[in-house]
Design a protein around this motif. Structure first.
Motif, short mmCIF file in Angstrom:
data_model
loop_
_atom_site.label_atom_id
_atom_site.label_comp_id
_atom_site.label_asym_id
_atom_site.label_seq_id
_atom_site.Cartn_x
_atom_site.Cartn_y
_atom_site.Cartn_z
N SER A 144 7.60 68.34 -20.32
CA SER A 144 8.00 69.32 -19.31
C SER A 144 6.81 69.58 -18.41
O SER A 144 5.66 69.31 -18.77
N VAL A 145 7.08 70.11 -17.21
CA VAL A 145 6.01 70.34 -16.25
C VAL A 145 6.36 71.52 -15.35
O VAL A 145 7.53 71.81 -15.11
N TRP A 146 5.32 72.20 -14.86
CA TRP A 146 5.47 73.32 -13.92
C TRP A 146 5.48 72.78 -12.50
O TRP A 146 4.69 71.91 -12.14
N LEU A 147 6.40 73.28 -11.68
CA LEU A 147 6.51 72.86 -10.28
C LEU A 147 6.61 74.08 -9.39
O LEU A 147 7.42 74.97 -9.64
N ARG A 148 5.76 74.14 -8.35
CA ARG A 148 5.86 75.20 -7.34
C ARG A 148 6.26 74.56 -6.02
O ARG A 148 5.67 73.56 -5.60
N CYS A 149 7.26 75.14 -5.36
CA CYS A 149 7.80 74.53 -4.15
C CYS A 149 8.38 75.61 -3.23
O CYS A 149 8.62 76.74 -3.66
N PRO A 150 8.63 75.28 -1.96
CA PRO A 150 9.27 76.24 -1.05
C PRO A 150 10.66 76.62 -1.53
O PRO A 150 11.31 75.87 -2.26
N VAL A 151 11.14 77.79 -1.09
CA VAL A 151 12.44 78.30 -1.51
C VAL A 151 13.56 77.30 -1.21
O VAL A 151 14.45 77.07 -2.03
N ALA A 152 13.53 76.69 -0.02
CA ALA A 152 14.59 75.75 0.36
C ALA A 152 14.65 74.57 -0.60
O ALA A 152 15.74 74.08 -0.95
N VAL A 153 13.49 74.10 -1.05
CA VAL A 153 13.44 72.98 -2.00
C VAL A 153 13.99 73.41 -3.35
O VAL A 153 14.80 72.71 -3.96
N SER A 154 13.55 74.58 -3.82
CA SER A 154 14.02 75.09 -5.12
C SER A 154 15.53 75.29 -5.12
O SER A 154 16.22 74.91 -6.08
N ASN A 155 16.07 75.87 -4.05
CA ASN A 155 17.51 76.12 -3.98
C ASN A 155 18.30 74.82 -4.07
O ASN A 155 19.33 74.74 -4.75
N LYS A 156 17.83 73.78 -3.38
CA LYS A 156 18.55 72.51 -3.40
C LYS A 156 18.50 71.88 -4.79
O LYS A 156 19.50 71.32 -5.27
N ILE A 157 17.35 71.99 -5.46
CA ILE A 157 17.23 71.44 -6.82
C ILE A 157 18.17 72.16 -7.77
O ILE A 157 18.87 71.54 -8.58
N LEU A 158 18.23 73.50 -7.68
CA LEU A 158 19.06 74.28 -8.60
C LEU A 158 20.55 74.11 -8.32
O LEU A 158 21.38 74.19 -9.22
N GLU A 159 20.90 73.87 -7.06
CA GLU A 159 22.30 73.69 -6.69
C GLU A 159 22.81 72.28 -6.98
O GLU A 159 23.95 72.09 -7.40
N GLU A 160 21.96 71.27 -6.75
CA GLU A 160 22.40 69.88 -6.88
C GLU A 160 21.88 69.19 -8.13
O GLU A 160 22.36 68.12 -8.50
N GLY A 161 20.88 69.80 -8.79
CA GLY A 161 20.31 69.18 -9.97
C GLY A 161 19.12 68.30 -9.63
O GLY A 161 18.96 67.86 -8.49
N MET A 162 18.29 68.04 -10.62
CA MET A 162 17.11 67.19 -10.43
C MET A 162 17.52 65.72 -10.34
O MET A 162 18.51 65.30 -10.94
N PRO A 163 16.74 64.92 -9.62
CA PRO A 163 17.02 63.49 -9.57
C PRO A 163 16.59 62.80 -10.86
O PRO A 163 15.91 63.40 -11.70
N ARG A 164 16.97 61.57 -11.01
CA ARG A 164 16.54 60.79 -12.17
C ARG A 164 15.07 60.43 -12.00
O ARG A 164 14.65 59.89 -10.99
N ILE A 165 14.28 60.74 -13.03
CA ILE A 165 12.86 60.40 -13.04
C ILE A 165 12.59 59.66 -14.34
O ILE A 165 12.77 60.22 -15.42
N GLY A 166 12.16 58.42 -14.25
CA GLY A 166 11.97 57.63 -15.46
C GLY A 166 13.31 57.12 -15.97
O GLY A 166 14.15 56.64 -15.21
N LEU A 167 13.57 57.30 -17.26
CA LEU A 167 14.77 56.76 -17.88
C LEU A 167 15.99 57.66 -17.77
O LEU A 167 17.12 57.19 -17.85
N VAL A 168 15.77 58.97 -17.64
CA VAL A 168 16.90 59.90 -17.68
C VAL A 168 16.86 60.88 -16.51
O VAL A 168 15.85 61.01 -15.82
#
Length: 217
Positions: A144-168
Motif C-alpha cells: 500500500s502507499v500514500w498518495l496526495r493529489c488535487p481534489v479533481a484527481v481524487s474525486n475521479k479516482i474515487l468515482e471511477e476506481g483506480m487503474p490497473r497497476i502491475g498484475l491487478v
C-alpha cells in the motif's frame, strides 16, 4: 434519484490560486515582491478579477475566480516564475486544494514511478501534481502507499476506481484530513511563518527527540 457520491468525494474549489511566499530574513520584503507582481499582472491578457488572501503559511494567495480561473492562474504562475524564480527567498507556486488517499493492492513488482504514471495517465494531470510516499509491504499482505493529489484527481479516482497497476486493479480509500502542523514548534493550528513557540527543528515530529526522525520513531 440522484446517485450518492462515493465516500471521500469533496466539492471542488470555485477559484484557482497562485501562492507567493517570501522567506523571513531573506533580504526582500513581501511589499517589494508584490510591487513586482503587480507589474506582471498587467501583462496577462484577459485578467479582470483577482482576489488577495493571506495564506496560513504566511504567504499571499492570488485567487482567480470563474471558468477561466485555472488557465489564468497557470499563466500568472509561469510569468512570475520567469521574473521572480531566481530571486533568493521568493517562492512561486500554484496553490491547489489537495487530499490524501491510501492505495492498496500493490504487488511486489510495482514501483512509485509506475503509480504516478498510471494515475497521471488516467486523470490527465501532470506527474508534478502528485506526491507518493514509500510503498509499505507487510508480511502476508499486498503493498500500500500514500498518495496526495488535487481534489479533481481524487474525486475521479474515487468515482471511477483506480487503474490497473502491475498484475491487478488496485483500490483507493480517502484518508482523514490532517490539520496544519508547524514544523518549528511541532504543534498544530498554525504554520512556521506565524510561529511564536519554541524552536524544535531537528527533532522527531512525533515524540520531539533529537536522536531520530519520525520515520524511525
Amino acid at each position: 434519484k440522484k446517485k450518492k457520491a462515493p465516500a471521500g468525494v469533496v466539492k471542488e474549489p470555485k477559484t484557482a490560486a497562485v501562492l507567493l511566499t517570501v522567506v523571513p530574513d531573506s533580504g526582500i520584503t513581501q511589499a517589494e515582491v508584490l510591487r513586482q507582481a503587480t507589474g506582471l499582472l498587467t501583462e496577462v491578457p484577459g485578467l479582470s478579477t483577482i482576489r488577495l488572501k493571506r495564506a496560513q503559511s504566511g504567504g499571499t494567495l492570488l485567487q482567480f475566480p470563474g471558468g477561466e480561473g485555472h488557465r489564468t492562474a497557470d499563466e500568472v504562475s509561469s510569468a512570475m516564475r520567469r521574473v521572480l524564480g531566481d530571486t533568493p527567498g521568493v517562492r512561486v507556486g500554484r496553490s491547489m486544494k489537495r487530499v490524501e488517499l491510501r492505495i492498496r493492492g500493490l504487488d511486489d513488482s510495482v514501483t512509485k514511478e509506475e503509480i504516478v504514471g498510471a494515475v497521471a495517465e488516467m486523470v490527465g494531470c501532470g506527474a508534478e501534481d502528485l506526491a507518493v510516499g514509500e510503498i509499505t509491504r507487510l508480511p502476508g499482505r499486498l503493498g500500500s502507499v500514500w498518495l496526495r493529489c488535487p481534489v479533481a484527481v481524487s474525486n475521479k479516482i474515487l468515482e471511477e476506481g483506480m487503474p490497473r497497476i502491475g498484475l491487478v486493479r488496485t483500490a483507493a480509500a480517502p484518508l482523514p484530513v490532517r490539520r496544519m502542523r508547524c514544523y518549528r514548534w511541532l504543534e498544530v493550528g498554525h504554520g512556521v511563518a506565524n510561529c511564536k513557540g519554541v524552536d524544535r527543528i531537528g527533532r522527531c515530529h512525533r515524540c520531539g527527540d533529537r536522536s531520530h526522525y519520525m520515520k524511525a520513531c
